[in-house]
Design a protein around this motif. Structure first.
Motif, PDB file in Angstrom:
ATOM      1  N   ARG B  18       0.826  -1.205   0.000  1.00  0.00           N
ATOM      2  CA  ARG B  18       0.000   0.000   0.000  1.00  0.00           C
ATOM      3  C   ARG B  18       0.866   1.263   0.000  1.00  0.00           C
ATOM      4  O   ARG B  18       0.575   2.227  -0.690  1.00  0.00           O
ATOM      5  CB  ARG B  18      -0.918  -0.005   1.220  1.00  0.00           C
ATOM      6  CG  ARG B  18      -1.656   1.305   1.477  1.00  0.00           C
ATOM      7  CD  ARG B  18      -3.151   1.127   1.354  1.00  0.00           C
ATOM      8  NE  ARG B  18      -3.898   2.320   1.757  1.00  0.00           N
ATOM      9  CZ  ARG B  18      -4.304   3.247   0.896  1.00  0.00           C
ATOM     10  NH1 ARG B  18      -4.010   3.152  -0.388  1.00  0.00           N
ATOM     11  NH2 ARG B  18      -5.004   4.282   1.310  1.00  0.00           N
ATOM     12  N   HIS B  19       1.935   1.217   0.778  1.00  0.00           N
ATOM     13  CA  HIS B  19       2.802   2.396   0.824  1.00  0.00           C
ATOM     14  C   HIS B  19       3.466   2.619  -0.531  1.00  0.00           C
ATOM     15  O   HIS B  19       3.614   3.763  -0.972  1.00  0.00           O
ATOM     16  CB  HIS B  19       3.853   2.225   1.919  1.00  0.00           C
ATOM     17  CG  HIS B  19       4.676   3.463   2.146  1.00  0.00           C
ATOM     18  ND1 HIS B  19       4.204   4.553   2.848  1.00  0.00           N
ATOM     19  CD2 HIS B  19       5.919   3.799   1.734  1.00  0.00           C
ATOM     20  CE1 HIS B  19       5.124   5.497   2.866  1.00  0.00           C
ATOM     21  NE2 HIS B  19       6.180   5.068   2.195  1.00  0.00           N
ATOM     22  N   VAL B  21       2.236   1.850  -3.427  1.00  0.00           N
ATOM     23  CA  VAL B  21       1.234   2.404  -4.336  1.00  0.00           C
ATOM     24  C   VAL B  21       1.039   3.897  -4.051  1.00  0.00           C
ATOM     25  O   VAL B  21       0.928   4.719  -4.969  1.00  0.00           O
ATOM     26  CB  VAL B  21      -0.100   1.647  -4.197  1.00  0.00           C
ATOM     27  CG1 VAL B  21      -1.195   2.336  -4.986  1.00  0.00           C
ATOM     28  CG2 VAL B  21       0.055   0.205  -4.671  1.00  0.00           C
ATOM     29  N   ARG B  22       1.025   4.239  -2.789  1.00  0.00           N
ATOM     30  CA  ARG B  22       0.857   5.660  -2.442  1.00  0.00           C
ATOM     31  C   ARG B  22       2.025   6.493  -2.951  1.00  0.00           C
ATOM     32  O   ARG B  22       1.836   7.592  -3.474  1.00  0.00           O
ATOM     33  CB  ARG B  22       0.755   5.810  -0.916  1.00  0.00           C
ATOM     34  CG  ARG B  22      -0.542   5.317  -0.344  1.00  0.00           C
ATOM     35  CD  ARG B  22      -0.552   5.527   1.147  1.00  0.00           C
ATOM     36  NE  ARG B  22      -1.831   5.189   1.731  1.00  0.00           N
ATOM     37  CZ  ARG B  22      -2.240   5.603   2.914  1.00  0.00           C
ATOM     38  NH1 ARG B  22      -1.467   6.385   3.636  1.00  0.00           N
ATOM     39  NH2 ARG B  22      -3.411   5.254   3.374  1.00  0.00           N
ATOM     40  N   PHE B  25       1.689   6.876  -6.528  1.00  0.00           N
ATOM     41  CA  PHE B  25       0.585   7.795  -6.807  1.00  0.00           C
ATOM     42  C   PHE B  25       1.074   9.238  -6.771  1.00  0.00           C
ATOM     43  O   PHE B  25       0.721  10.057  -7.632  1.00  0.00           O
ATOM     44  CB  PHE B  25      -0.503   7.566  -5.751  1.00  0.00           C
ATOM     45  CG  PHE B  25      -1.785   8.309  -5.997  1.00  0.00           C
ATOM     46  CD1 PHE B  25      -2.604   7.994  -7.074  1.00  0.00           C
ATOM     47  CD2 PHE B  25      -2.188   9.309  -5.127  1.00  0.00           C
ATOM     48  CE1 PHE B  25      -3.796   8.670  -7.278  1.00  0.00           C
ATOM     49  CE2 PHE B  25      -3.378   9.987  -5.322  1.00  0.00           C
ATOM     50  CZ  PHE B  25      -4.189   9.661  -6.404  1.00  0.00           C
ATOM     51  N   LEU B  26       1.911   9.554  -5.793  1.00  0.00           N
ATOM     52  CA  LEU B  26       2.462  10.911  -5.710  1.00  0.00           C
ATOM     53  C   LEU B  26       3.453  11.156  -6.843  1.00  0.00           C
ATOM     54  O   LEU B  26       3.471  12.222  -7.451  1.00  0.00           O
ATOM     55  CB  LEU B  26       3.143  11.114  -4.362  1.00  0.00           C
ATOM     56  CG  LEU B  26       2.228  11.069  -3.141  1.00  0.00           C
ATOM     57  CD1 LEU B  26       3.049  11.162  -1.855  1.00  0.00           C
ATOM     58  CD2 LEU B  26       1.198  12.196  -3.181  1.00  0.00           C
ATOM     59  N   ALA B  32      -3.743   6.947 -10.890  1.00  0.00           N
ATOM     60  CA  ALA B  32      -3.987   5.742 -10.092  1.00  0.00           C
ATOM     61  C   ALA B  32      -3.563   4.478 -10.833  1.00  0.00           C
ATOM     62  O   ALA B  32      -2.944   3.576 -10.248  1.00  0.00           O
ATOM     63  CB  ALA B  32      -5.460   5.657  -9.704  1.00  0.00           C
ATOM     64  N   GLU B  36      -0.437   1.927  -9.674  1.00  0.00           N
ATOM     65  CA  GLU B  36      -0.512   0.478  -9.412  1.00  0.00           C
ATOM     66  C   GLU B  36       0.458  -0.277 -10.298  1.00  0.00           C
ATOM     67  O   GLU B  36       1.112  -1.235  -9.873  1.00  0.00           O
ATOM     68  CB  GLU B  36      -1.935  -0.024  -9.652  1.00  0.00           C
ATOM     69  CG  GLU B  36      -2.858   0.196  -8.477  1.00  0.00           C
ATOM     70  CD  GLU B  36      -4.119  -0.653  -8.582  1.00  0.00           C
ATOM     71  OE1 GLU B  36      -3.996  -1.872  -8.755  1.00  0.00           O
ATOM     72  OE2 GLU B  36      -5.216  -0.067  -8.506  1.00  0.00           O
ATOM     73  N   ASP B  37       0.542   0.166 -11.553  1.00  0.00           N
ATOM     74  CA  ASP B  37       1.417  -0.485 -12.511  1.00  0.00           C
ATOM     75  C   ASP B  37       2.880  -0.411 -12.056  1.00  0.00           C
ATOM     76  O   ASP B  37       3.609  -1.402 -12.078  1.00  0.00           O
ATOM     77  CB  ASP B  37       1.245   0.206 -13.863  1.00  0.00           C
ATOM     78  CG  ASP B  37       1.621  -0.697 -15.011  1.00  0.00           C
ATOM     79  OD1 ASP B  37       1.224  -1.873 -14.977  1.00  0.00           O
ATOM     80  OD2 ASP B  37       2.322  -0.223 -15.922  1.00  0.00           O
ATOM     81  N   GLN B  40       3.525  -2.547  -8.977  1.00  0.00           N
ATOM     82  CA  GLN B  40       3.632  -3.961  -9.363  1.00  0.00           C
ATOM     83  C   GLN B  40       4.988  -4.254  -9.998  1.00  0.00           C
ATOM     84  O   GLN B  40       5.622  -5.271  -9.709  1.00  0.00           O
ATOM     85  CB  GLN B  40       2.529  -4.323 -10.348  1.00  0.00           C
ATOM     86  CG  GLN B  40       1.164  -4.503  -9.712  1.00  0.00           C
ATOM     87  CD  GLN B  40       0.111  -4.822 -10.759  1.00  0.00           C
ATOM     88  OE1 GLN B  40       0.438  -5.145 -11.893  1.00  0.00           O
ATOM     89  NE2 GLN B  40      -1.145  -4.706 -10.374  1.00  0.00           N
ATOM     90  N   LEU B 105      -2.105  17.410  -6.445  1.00  0.00           N
ATOM     91  CA  LEU B 105      -1.638  16.360  -7.351  1.00  0.00           C
ATOM     92  C   LEU B 105      -1.457  16.899  -8.760  1.00  0.00           C
ATOM     93  O   LEU B 105      -0.500  16.563  -9.461  1.00  0.00           O
ATOM     94  CB  LEU B 105      -2.633  15.191  -7.348  1.00  0.00           C
ATOM     95  CG  LEU B 105      -2.685  14.384  -6.046  1.00  0.00           C
ATOM     96  CD1 LEU B 105      -3.869  13.424  -6.053  1.00  0.00           C
ATOM     97  CD2 LEU B 105      -1.389  13.601  -5.853  1.00  0.00           C
TER      98      LEU B 105
END
Lengths: 413, 168
Positions: B18-19, B21-22, B25-26, B32, B36-37, B40, B105
């Motif tokens: 989760r961290h 991904v966050r 994200f930033l 989004a 995630e991509d 991963q 953002l």
């Protein structure tokens, strides 16, 4: 509030808008990506090799021709039986749980996704009415015969993982069940219980659960939802037999290929004792069942600290061994390049502070040495009984004394 | 109990995914799907050498480093096919979305990728200047100047909204 602080707070606010994919799905996707990338690299190498070979042979073979009787095909599912679906994994896990509410269930079979060969798994949220907890099942295989040193057949070492309890049971057929109840550790704070069953046929199933809906706060209940008895029943059930059907490969699963096993804990303790500075009192405590690593309490000049010693023989995979050596010689993006001793041993000395930014007191002193024969020795020291709860303070041994232990020749094979 | 590499990796992904991904994200300025991509992809790289990563003293820190480098590589790949400007628009963002966080953002997305990486490492990851310089293979003075320039640009872009954001 200064602009810097405001901006840091803003980033944390904005990050809350990020997506929150299920952890198990994220891990499975990552594995697929890795295997896809590896397959692409293999294909590129194979194609290049083929071009060279065809050129050398005068290109007499045509594309699409029968590969011939000497060719082999890769096993389509890495030794796992074909036809195991994610639905089977999820449904089977659910069928083994007591009545309760199931949400966010998902699973991966042997043929899901683009890359076969991944070990099947299942994950869900289970709520017995007292709050939901995350439950995850994973499976793999271990080399036979299983023994006391087989990974997963001993209780967690409390020095490495603070534990609130552990039950180890040897079944009549020789299978071993270990249920660890691990204590909450900062910063995740969750209470994690895990049951691991290692069967006499080499099967290994593990279910771990936490008292939260993800691996971290907020906590949803005091303890995870399934009792040790319920966990044991689920991992030892013969409902999982289709995963380990007769005829399926019995070698360890992909991603779990065994590295050469290190020395026993007793041998490591004996070697380390002989290398301690004169006058040091050493106490390894209760019998340790770990392989390749051990710990002992040391007292010198009135100070007592804990030492953790790990000795890894050269990696079986030559490419992997080369990468490790390269990381020592040139740094790997996190640690700087190592210092080379006159006999060719590469040494890294680190101090880990209380915070990742390097602020706060030093909590751990670590010396890592890569010997000329590629034996890797790590000696870590901290104050306190267990590693996750290390305390600040002057340790018993200096980093120079730790280094002398790590680079000593007796570790070499 | 000894744990297998596979199991350890799953636990790590559960703990840190989760961290990651966050952070992604930033880095992506609020994309989004790309976040995630990238997460991963970074985890996939870790999986490939998990035997070594698991034995690092700070696998989480290493994962963040891999993620940032994955992001910058992605930007470099994309740069071949798009116009990437290093000049910040000096006009305020007019975002119809009422969420001020989205405004931030959007403003981040306007920054050059490396400046964004500097800000995320310094202010989200709480990395020191030295660590940030090491990860991005920049000089420490370059990190300081990029950080200062990026914050100045954000302030110019957001104006009083920066103060509003802090209170929201």
């Amino acid at each position: 509030m200064p602009l810097d602080d405001r901006f840091a707070a803003l980033l944390h606010d904005a990050a809350e808008l990020a997506p929150d994919p299920p952890a198990a799905e994220l891990a499975a996707s990552a594995r697929r990506r890795h295997l896809r990338a590896r397959r692409r690299r293999t294909a590129v190498v194979a194609a290049a090799t083929a071009v060279v070979a065809l050129t050398a042979l005068g290109t007499r073979l045509l594309p699409g021709a029968d590969p011939g009787p000497g060719s082999t095909r890769l096993a389509p599912s890495g030794g796992w039986p074909e036809g195991i679906t994610g639905t089977f994994m999820t449904d089977t896990l659910v069928s083994l749980l007591p009545p309760g509410q199931i949400t966010a269930a998902g699973g991966y079979g042997t043929n899901d996704g683009a890359v076969p060969g991944l070990p099947p798994s299942a994950h869900l949220l289970y709520d017995d009415g007292q709050g939901a907890g995350m439950v995850t099942l994973s499976v793999d295989r271990v080399a036979l015969p299983i023994s006391e040193t087989t990974a997963g057949t001993q209780c967690a070492d409390p020095v490495e993982s603070p534990t609130e309890g552990c039950e180890r049971t040897v079944l009549p057929d020789g299978g071993i069940v270990v249920v660890d109840r691990l204590a909450p550790v900062e910063p995740m704070k969750v209470r994690k219980w895990q049951a691991t069953y290692t069967g006499p046929d080499g099967r290994r199933l593990q279910i771990w659960e936490v008292n939260a809906t993800s691996y971290g706060p907020p906590l949803s209940r005091p303890n995870p939802p399934l009792t040790p008895r319920q966990l044991t029943a689920a991992v030892t059930s013969n409902a999982w037999d289709p995963l380990f059907a007769p005829g399926a490969a019995t070698t360890p699963a992909p991603g779990n290929s065994p590295e050469p096993s290190g020395p026993s804990a007793d041998r490591i303790i004996a070697t380390a004792r002989a290398l301690l500075p004169p006058g040091t009192l050493a106490d390894p405590g209760a019998t340790q069942h770990t392989t390749g690593r051990a710990h002992l309490s040391v007292t010198l000049d009135g100070r007592t600290s804990m030492l953790s010693v790990r000795a890894d023989p050269r990696r079986a995979d030559a490419a992997s061994a080369a990468r490790v050596r390269q990381a020592y010689e040139h740094g790997d993006g996190v640690d700087p390049a190592a210092v080379r001793t006159p006999d060719g041993t590469l040494v890294q000395v680190r101090q880990l502070h209380a915070s990742k930014s390097g602020d706060g007191p030093v909590l751990r002193w670590i010396v890592t040495a890569l010997h000329p024969d590629d034996t890797e020795v790590t000696v870590a020291e901290w104050n306190g009984t267990d590693e996750p709860n290390a305390r600040p303070g002057t340790p018993a041994l200096t980093t120079e004394q730790l280094t002398a232990i790590a680079v000593a020749a007796p570790w070499r094979h | 109990m000894e744990r297998t590499s596979t199991q350890d990796f799953g636990e790590f992904a559960a703990t840190r995914g989760r961290h990651l991904v966050r952070t992604a994200f930033l880095l992506t300025g609020g994309d989004a799907h790309l976040a995630e991509d990238l997460a991963q992809e970074a985890l996939g790289k870790l999986y490939g050498k998990w035997h070594k990563v698991a034995r690092m003293d700070n696998p989480a820190g290493y994962a963040q480093t891999v993620l940032v480098n994955t992001f910058l590589s992605h930007r470099r790949r994309r740069a071949a096919g798009e116009h990437v400007t290093d000049v910040f628009a000096e006009t305020p963002v007019t975002d119809p979305d009422p969420s001020l966080r989205l405004t931030l953002l959007r403003a981040l997305a306007e920054l050059p990728a490396q400046d964004r990486a500097v800000l995320v490492l310094r202010f989200w990851e709480d990395r020191s200047v030295e660590e940030t310089a090491h990860i991005l293979r920049l000089g420490e003075s370059a990190v300081r100047s990029r950080s200062s320039r990026a914050l100045t640009r954000l302030r110019a872009l957001l104006g009083s909204e920066l103060d509003d954001l802090a209170r929201s």
